[in-house]
Design an enzyme around this catalytic site. Structure first.
Site, PDB file in Angstrom:
ATOM      1  N   LYS A   1       0.368  21.401  31.237  1.00 53.67           N
ATOM      2  CA  LYS A   1      -0.103  22.912  30.748  1.00 53.67           C
ATOM      3  C   LYS A   1      -1.118  22.528  29.601  1.00 53.67           C
ATOM      4  O   LYS A   1      -0.952  22.135  28.340  1.00 53.67           O
ATOM      5  CB  LYS A   1       1.244  23.257  30.007  1.00 53.67           C
ATOM      6  CG  LYS A   1       2.338  23.812  31.018  1.00 53.67           C
ATOM      7  CD  LYS A   1       3.313  24.581  30.002  1.00 53.67           C
ATOM      8  CE  LYS A   1       4.748  24.827  30.798  1.00 53.67           C
ATOM      9  NZ  LYS A   1       5.686  25.325  30.257  1.00 53.67           N
TER      10      LYS A   1
ATOM     11  N   ASP B   1       3.664  19.319  28.250  1.00 53.53           N
ATOM     12  CA  ASP B   1       3.499  20.771  27.661  1.00 53.53           C
ATOM     13  C   ASP B   1       2.510  20.671  26.490  1.00 53.53           C
ATOM     14  O   ASP B   1       1.680  20.400  26.507  1.00 53.53           O
ATOM     15  CB  ASP B   1       4.721  21.333  27.670  1.00 53.53           C
ATOM     16  CG  ASP B   1       4.914  22.843  26.907  1.00 53.53           C
ATOM     17  OD1 ASP B   1       3.980  23.254  26.619  1.00 53.53           O
ATOM     18  OD2 ASP B   1       6.181  23.393  27.013  1.00 53.53           O
TER      19      ASP B   1
END
Ligand code: 5GP
Length: 181
Positions: free
Chosen positions: A136, A108
């Site tokens: 992500k 992330d």
């Protein structure tokens, strides 16, 4: 697949199991190509808890002798990162001089990856490759190279296939996403 409710939140189907398996087949083939003919025993470093299911599937597809090592890193509470990464279980064995493949469920912000790479550098590993099931990209704010990526996803909170919401949902076969308001 239906919607599911965990505590106060509703999640909707997002990535089916078969698609996840296809992503794992893809990264495993790339790793097998890069590590073909290895004369050492590379280490697959599973980052607990979220990567446990991904790592199990990945390792079954690796065709060279490799060793499983684990450590636990914690940064998420509920549906967001605290920004502070802690190693909450140490490495299960010394990795000095070893080639290491980090197996992550999802990258992330990248803060966990930076923390792991610092630990591995202090250990004196010979080489590090990074493999993540999901990435992500929009949320990533580090410079570390990610060598193997199963699938890029938008910056939304997901669970299932090892990923949790306050420790629930890891056992779901598919991945679900938090329903938007
Ligand atoms: P980072 O340090 O890259 O910001 O976050 C990495 C860790 O945060 C992952 O290993 C995972 O444990 C957790 N994480 C990041 N995004 C999500 C998400 O969408 N859902 C869940 N359940 N955990 C996430």
């Amino acid at each position: 697949m239906n919607k599911i409710k965990i505590y106060d939140k509703t999640f909707v189907p997002y990535i089916p199991h078969d698609e996840l398996i296809g992503c794992i087949d893809k990264v495993a083939a790339q790793i097998n190509r890069d590590f073909a003919g290895a004369t050492d025993v590379p280490v697959v470093l599973c980052i607990l808890n979220g990567a446990v299911i991904f790592t199990g599937e990945l390792m079954q597809r690796l065709d060279f002798p490799c060793q499983l090592v684990t450590t636990k890193m914690t940064s998420y509470v509920g549906t967001s990162t605290t920004g502070e990464v802690k190693q909450t279980l140490p490495l299960t064995t010394s990795l000095k001089g070893r080639r290491v493949i980090i197996a992550e469920d999802i990258i992330d912000t990248g803060l966990t990856l930076v923390a792991i790479k610092k630990i591995l550098s202090e250990e004196g590993v010979a080489d590090v490759k990074v493999c993540t099931m999901l990435f992500k990209k929009e949320a990533y704010r580090c410079d570390e190279t990610i060598d193997y990526i199963g699938k890029e996803i938008p910056n939304r909170f997901i669970l299932g296939f090892g990923l949790d919401y306050n420790e629930l949902g890891r056992n779901l076969k598919d991945i679900y996403v938090l329903e938007e308001d």
